[in-house]
Write an enzyme that holds these catalytic residues in place. Structure first.
Site, PDB file in Angstrom:
ATOM      1  N   GLY A 176      36.062  40.534  61.721  1.00  0.00           N
ATOM      2  CA  GLY A 176      34.654  40.234  61.447  1.00  0.00           C
ATOM      3  C   GLY A 176      34.279  38.909  62.112  1.00  0.00           C
ATOM      4  O   GLY A 176      34.901  38.471  63.082  1.00  0.00           O
ATOM      5  N   GLY A 177      33.274  38.258  61.534  1.00  0.00           N
ATOM      6  CA  GLY A 177      32.801  36.986  62.106  1.00  0.00           C
ATOM      7  C   GLY A 177      33.878  35.935  62.158  1.00  0.00           C
ATOM      8  O   GLY A 177      33.790  34.974  62.935  1.00  0.00           O
ATOM      9  N   GLY A 411      32.573  33.357 101.073  1.00  0.00           N
ATOM     10  CA  GLY A 411      32.082  32.525  99.967  1.00  0.00           C
ATOM     11  C   GLY A 411      33.235  31.977  99.139  1.00  0.00           C
ATOM     12  O   GLY A 411      33.143  30.887  98.562  1.00  0.00           O
ATOM     13  N   ALA A 412      34.328  32.743  99.102  1.00  0.00           N
ATOM     14  CA  ALA A 412      35.484  32.300  98.305  1.00  0.00           C
ATOM     15  C   ALA A 412      36.059  31.000  98.868  1.00  0.00           C
ATOM     16  O   ALA A 412      36.621  30.193  98.130  1.00  0.00           O
ATOM     17  CB  ALA A 412      36.531  33.392  98.264  1.00  0.00           C
TER      18      ALA A 412
HETATM   19  C1  HXC Z   1      39.468  38.741  48.787  1.00  0.00           C
HETATM   20  C2  HXC Z   1      41.289  39.730  49.750  1.00  0.00           C
HETATM   21  C3  HXC Z   1      40.568  39.860  50.985  1.00  0.00           C
HETATM   22  C4  HXC Z   1      39.242  39.364  51.029  1.00  0.00           C
HETATM   23  C5  HXC Z   1      42.534  40.678  51.243  1.00  0.00           C
HETATM   24  N1  HXC Z   1      42.481  40.268  49.982  1.00  0.00           N
HETATM   25  N2  HXC Z   1      41.370  40.452  51.881  1.00  0.00           N
HETATM   26  N3  HXC Z   1      40.723  39.179  48.687  1.00  0.00           N
HETATM   27  N4  HXC Z   1      38.727  38.815  49.907  1.00  0.00           N
HETATM   28  N5  HXC Z   1      38.523  39.434  52.155  1.00  0.00           N
HETATM   29  C6  HXC Z   1      43.552  40.326  48.984  1.00  0.00           C
HETATM   30  C7  HXC Z   1      43.836  41.730  48.511  1.00  0.00           C
HETATM   31  O1  HXC Z   1      42.997  42.079  47.450  1.00  0.00           O
HETATM   32  C8  HXC Z   1      45.294  41.606  48.073  1.00  0.00           C
HETATM   33  O2  HXC Z   1      45.336  40.977  46.825  1.00  0.00           O
HETATM   34  C9  HXC Z   1      45.856  40.616  49.059  1.00  0.00           C
HETATM   35  O3  HXC Z   1      44.743  39.911  49.604  1.00  0.00           O
HETATM   36  C10 HXC Z   1      46.600  41.269  50.174  1.00  0.00           C
HETATM   37  O4  HXC Z   1      45.797  42.316  50.714  1.00  0.00           O
HETATM   38  P1  HXC Z   1      46.383  43.759  51.014  1.00  0.00           P
HETATM   39  O5  HXC Z   1      45.229  44.643  51.253  1.00  0.00           O
HETATM   40  O6  HXC Z   1      47.348  44.152  49.952  1.00  0.00           O
HETATM   41  O7  HXC Z   1      47.207  43.481  52.330  1.00  0.00           O
HETATM   42  P2  HXC Z   1      47.359  44.391  53.605  1.00  0.00           P
HETATM   43  O8  HXC Z   1      47.700  45.793  53.203  1.00  0.00           O
HETATM   44  O9  HXC Z   1      48.291  43.684  54.526  1.00  0.00           O
HETATM   45  O10 HXC Z   1      45.902  44.446  54.289  1.00  0.00           O
HETATM   46  C11 HXC Z   1      45.311  43.281  54.793  1.00  0.00           C
HETATM   47  C12 HXC Z   1      43.828  43.536  55.151  1.00  0.00           C
HETATM   48  C13 HXC Z   1      43.099  44.112  53.910  1.00  0.00           C
HETATM   49  C14 HXC Z   1      43.749  44.527  56.288  1.00  0.00           C
HETATM   50  C15 HXC Z   1      43.252  42.192  55.594  1.00  0.00           C
HETATM   51  O11 HXC Z   1      43.385  43.299  52.771  1.00  0.00           O
HETATM   52  C16 HXC Z   1      41.617  44.158  54.107  1.00  0.00           C
HETATM   53  O12 HXC Z   1      41.101  45.078  54.740  1.00  0.00           O
HETATM   54  N6  HXC Z   1      40.912  43.202  53.502  1.00  0.00           N
HETATM   55  C17 HXC Z   1      39.488  43.138  53.588  1.00  0.00           C
HETATM   56  C18 HXC Z   1      39.080  42.632  54.913  1.00  0.00           C
HETATM   57  C19 HXC Z   1      37.603  42.400  54.995  1.00  0.00           C
HETATM   58  O13 HXC Z   1      36.815  43.372  54.990  1.00  0.00           O
HETATM   59  N7  HXC Z   1      37.202  41.143  55.023  1.00  0.00           N
HETATM   60  C20 HXC Z   1      35.868  40.747  55.180  1.00  0.00           C
HETATM   61  C21 HXC Z   1      35.679  40.761  56.707  1.00  0.00           C
HETATM   62  S1  HXC Z   1      34.129  40.207  57.166  1.00  0.00           S
HETATM   63  P3  HXC Z   1      46.589  41.118  45.838  1.00  0.00           P
HETATM   64  O14 HXC Z   1      46.151  40.471  44.575  1.00  0.00           O
HETATM   65  O15 HXC Z   1      46.831  42.608  45.700  1.00  0.00           O
HETATM   66  O16 HXC Z   1      47.732  40.424  46.469  1.00  0.00           O
HETATM   67  C22 HXC Z   1      34.363  38.624  57.368  1.00  0.00           C
HETATM   68  C23 HXC Z   1      33.122  37.959  57.738  1.00  0.00           C
HETATM   69  C24 HXC Z   1      33.319  36.571  58.129  1.00  0.00           C
HETATM   70  O17 HXC Z   1      35.367  38.073  57.226  1.00  0.00           O
HETATM   71  C25 HXC Z   1      31.969  36.174  58.567  1.00  0.00           C
HETATM   72  C26 HXC Z   1      31.930  34.875  59.201  1.00  0.00           C
HETATM   73  C27 HXC Z   1      30.589  34.700  59.814  1.00  0.00           C
END
Ligand code: HXC
Length: 521
Positions: A176-177, A411-412
Site C-alpha cells: 500500500g502507501g 547525442g549520447a
Molecule cells: C494490525 C496487523 C496488520 C495491520 C498484520 N497484523 N497486519 N495488525 N494492522 N495492518 C497482525 C495480524 O493480525 C497478526 O496478529 C500479526 O500481525 C501477524 O499477521 P499474520 O497475518 O498472521 O502474518 P502473515 O500470515 O505473515 O501475513 C502478513 C500480512 C497480513 C500479509 C502482512 O497480516 C496482512 O495482509 N495484513 C494486512 C495488510 C494490510 O492490508 N495493511 C494495510 C495496507 S494499506 P496476531 O495477533 O495474530 O499475531 C497501508 C496504507 C498505508 O498500509 C498508507 C500510507 C499512505
C-alpha cells in the site's frame, strides 16, 4: 540505610524488568514464527547491522494509547518498532527496525512518532538513516491516525533527501502507501522470497486486471531488482542484506557537507595494467564486458554495483581510486551494445544525482552507440527520460571525469559527461571514435546515391566505410577542438585517474541560485 538501598535497588530492578519486557517483542511464539519464515527479528537484525555494543535504544517504553477493537489488551512496549542510534564502522547512524512480532509491525501513532523522532535527530546531527522495514502496513485499528503517521514520515524522507543518506532494507511485507517511504529514500535493499513491495496486492490485482500473480511475482525482490528497478540490491537473506547496507555506507559521507570516507589501500596508485591496452576488440561491433575495465582500474577490484540486474546496458556503482570514494557510470557494450534507453537513462540519472548530492566524484566510462530507436522507446518517453540523464550530468558540480574507451556517437556523446556539460577532465583511449554515428550508417546517408549507382554497390560501400573510419573513427578530430583533454594509453588509466581526481579534490563549482530546477520527471 539498608532500607533505602533496598528501595533504590527495587526501582532499578523495575527499570530492567520493563526493558526486558520491551525486548521480548510480541513473545516467543511469534519470534519462533518469524524465524520459521527465514527472517530474523528486529533486534537480531540491529545486532548484525551495527558495531558491537554501540546501539542505544530510544523510546523502548513507548506504547500506543488506543482502546479501539481490543487494542487495550494488546499493549506492547516499543509499539512494534525498535529505534535508536549506533555506529557502523565507527560512523554514527540513526536507525529503526520494525518488529513484525508486535501487531505485525503495523504502523500507527506511536510507532510513526518514534520513527519521526530519530529522523529529526539524524537531520539535526547530519547522520545517515537506515530503516529496516517489516510491516503489515497501516495499523487497521488506529485508522486514519496511522495514515497521518505515514505522511509524517514521507515528509521527513523528502526533507532529508539530499541532506543525509537514507537506506531502506525491506525484509518483509511493505504494501500500500507504505511503499512510498522506502521509495523516497536513496537506496532499497530487498531480500529474496521474504520481502515484497506493491501498491496493491495480488487479490486486488486479480479482481481489477484478472492477472493471477503471487506476492513474489508481483512485488518480490527479484521482480523489483530486475523488472521495475524499485530495488537497488537483491539479497539472498537478511544477513546478506545487512552486509550490503554496511558496505554501501562505507562509501558514503555522513551528510551533504562532509566528504566521503577515505580508505587506505595497498593497491599501488601507480599500478599499470598491460591488459587494458588489448581489451577493446578491433571490430567495433564486437562486445566486451565493461566490468573488466572497471575492475582493472579501481582499488583492489572492489566494486559495489548498484542496480546490478536492471537496465544492464549501463553499469553504475561505487568504488575507490587511491582510497577515495567515486561513483562510476559506465556504458556496457556487452548488453544491447551499451545503447541508452529509457531505463538505463533513469538508472544513471538517479545515481549521478545521488553522487552529486553527497560530494562523491563521478567517473564515466563511455562506449555508447547512441539512443535505442523504436516506437516502444518513443512512446515510453525516451525523450524525457534521456533528458533526465543529460540534466543530471549538466547540473552535477562534483569532480567529473570521462574516459571514452570506444564509441561516443551522436547525442549520447553530448550526454555522457562531455566537455560541453562541464566534464572536468575528458580522456580518450586511442580506440575511441567520436562521431555523429557509426561509419556504416554515416556512409549510407551521405553516399547513398554514389553507392546505388556504382557498378558494384557492396564493394563501393565497403570502400567508403573504410575511408570514413580512417578519417573519423578516432579521437583526434575531437582532440583538435579540445573536446577531449588528452588521449591516453589504456594501461596508464588507473594512475592517470587517481592523479586527476587528486587534482580536482578541491574543485568548486556551482549552479545559478534557484529554488530548485525542473528536471524532466
Ligand atoms: C494490525 C496487523 C496488520 C495491520 C498484520 N497484523 N497486519 N495488525 N494492522 N495492518 C497482525 C495480524 O493480525 C497478526 O496478529 C500479526 O500481525 C501477524 O499477521 P499474520 O497475518 O498472521 O502474518 P502473515 O500470515 O505473515 O501475513 C502478513 C500480512 C497480513 C500479509 C502482512 O497480516 C496482512 O495482509 N495484513 C494486512 C495488510 C494490510 O492490508 N495493511 C494495510 C495496507 S494499506 P496476531 O495477533 O495474530 O499475531 C497501508 C496504507 C498505508 O498500509 C498508507 C500510507 C499512505
Amino acid at each position: 540505610m539498608n532500607n533505602q538501598k533496598e528501595l533504590i535497588d527495587k526501582k532499578i530492578h523495575r527499570m530492567y524488568e520493563l526493558m526486558e519486557k520491551a525486548r521480548s517483542g510480541g513473545g516467543q511464539k511469534r519470534i519462533d514464527s518469524q524465524h520459521a519464515k527465514g527472517k530474523l527479528t528486529a533486534r537480531e537484525r540491529i545486532d548484525l547491522l551495527v558495531d558491537h555494543n554501540t546501539f542505544r535504544e530510544t523510546d523502548a517504553l513507548a506504547h500506543h494509547h488506543s482502546n479501539e477493537f481490543g487494542l487495550d489488551k494488546e499493549v506492547y512496549l516499543g509499539d512494534g518498532v525498535v529505534t535508536g542510534f549506533a555506529e557502523i564502522d565507527k560512523q554514527k547512524v540513526f536507525l529503526f527496525s520494525q518488529d513484525f512480532t508486535v501487531l505485525g509491525g503495523s504502523l500507527a501513532a506511536e510507532h510513526g512518532r518514534k520513527i519521526c523522532k530519530i529522523m529529526d535527530m539524524a537531520m539535526k546531527n547530519g547522520c545517515p538513516v537506515i530503516g529496516l522495514n517489516d510491516s503489515g502496513g497501516a495499523r487497521v485499528q488506529e485508522g486514519v491516525i496511522s495514515l497521518g503517521a505515514y505522511a509524517d514520515i514521507f515528509l521527513r524522507n523528502t526533507l532529508a533527501s539530499g541532506v543525509v543518506p537514507q537506506i531502506s532494507i525491506v525484509m518483509g511485507p511493505c504494501a500500500g502507501g507504505a511503499v512510498y517511504s522506502p521509495a523516497i529514500t536513496d537506496f532499497i535493499i530487498m531480500v529474496k522470497h521474504t520481502s515484497y513491495m506493491f501498491v496493491t496486492g495480488p487479490k486486488v490485482v486479480k479482481t481489477v486486471t484478472h492477472e493471477d500473480l503471487t506476492s513474489e511475482e508481483l512485488g518480490g525482490s527479484d521482480t523489483h531488482s530486475s523488472k521495475s528497478g524499485v530495488s537497488h540490491f537483491n539479497a539472498e537473506n537478511d544477513l546478506e542484506a545487512i552486509k550490503i547496507a554496511r558496505k554501501l555506507l562505507s562509501f558514503l559521507p555522513a551528510n551533504n557537507v562532509d566528504d566521503p570516507p577515505y580508505l587506505a589501500t595497498d593497491d599501488p596508485c601507480d599500478r599499470i595494467d598491460e591488459e587494458l591496452n588489448y581489451i577493446i576488440p578491433l571490430n567495433p561491433n564486437q562486445p566486451y564486458d565493461m566490468h573488466d575495465v572497471i575492475r582493472k582500474i579501481i582499488d583492489d577490484a572492489d566494486f559495489l554495483e548498484v542496480h546490478k540486474d536492471w537496465a544492464q546496458n549501463i553499469i553504475v556503482g561505487f568504488a575507490r581510486l587511491g582510497g577515495r570514494s567515486i561513483g562510476i557510470i559506465a556504458n556496457q557494450p556487452a548488453v544491447l551494445a551499451g545503447v541508452l534507453d529509457i531505463n538505463s537513462s533513469r538508472k544513471a540519472a538517479r545515481f549521478i544525482r545521488f553522487c552529486d548530492a553527497f560530494n562523491i566524484p563521478i567517473l564515466t566510462l563511455e562506449d555508447v552507440p547512441g539512443f535505442l530507436p523504436g516506437a516502444e522507446q518513443e512512446w515510453g518517453g525516451i525523450i524525457s527520460n534521456g533528458a533526465k540523464l543529460l540534466y543530471a550530468y549538466c547540473e552535477a558540480t562534483v569532480p567529473k571525469i570521462t574516459v571514452i574507451t570506444r564509441k561516443a556517437y551522436g547525442g549520447a556523446y553530448d550526454v555522457m559527461n562531455s566537455k560541453h556539460v562541464r566534464g572536468d577532465l575528458n580522456f580518450a583511449w586511442p580506440s575511441a571514435e567520436l562521431a555523429v554515428m557509426g561509419a556504416k550508417g554515416a556512409v549510407e546517408i551521405i553516399f547513398k546515391k554514389e553507392i546505388d549507382t556504382a557498378p558494384d554497390p557492396v564493394a563501393k560501400e565497403s570502400e567508403l566505410i573504410s575511408k570514413f573510419e580512417e578519417k573519423f573513427a578516432n579521437p583526434y578530430i575531437a582532440a583538435s577542438y579540445g573536446y577531449i583533454d588528452d588521449v591516453i594509453e589504456p594501461k596508464y588509466t588507473r594512475p592517470r585517474l587517481i592523479e586527476a581526481f587528486n587534482l580536482l579534490a578541491n574543485k568548486v563549482d556551482k549552479n545559478p541560485p534557484k529554488k530548485h530546477g525542473n528536471i524532466p520527471l
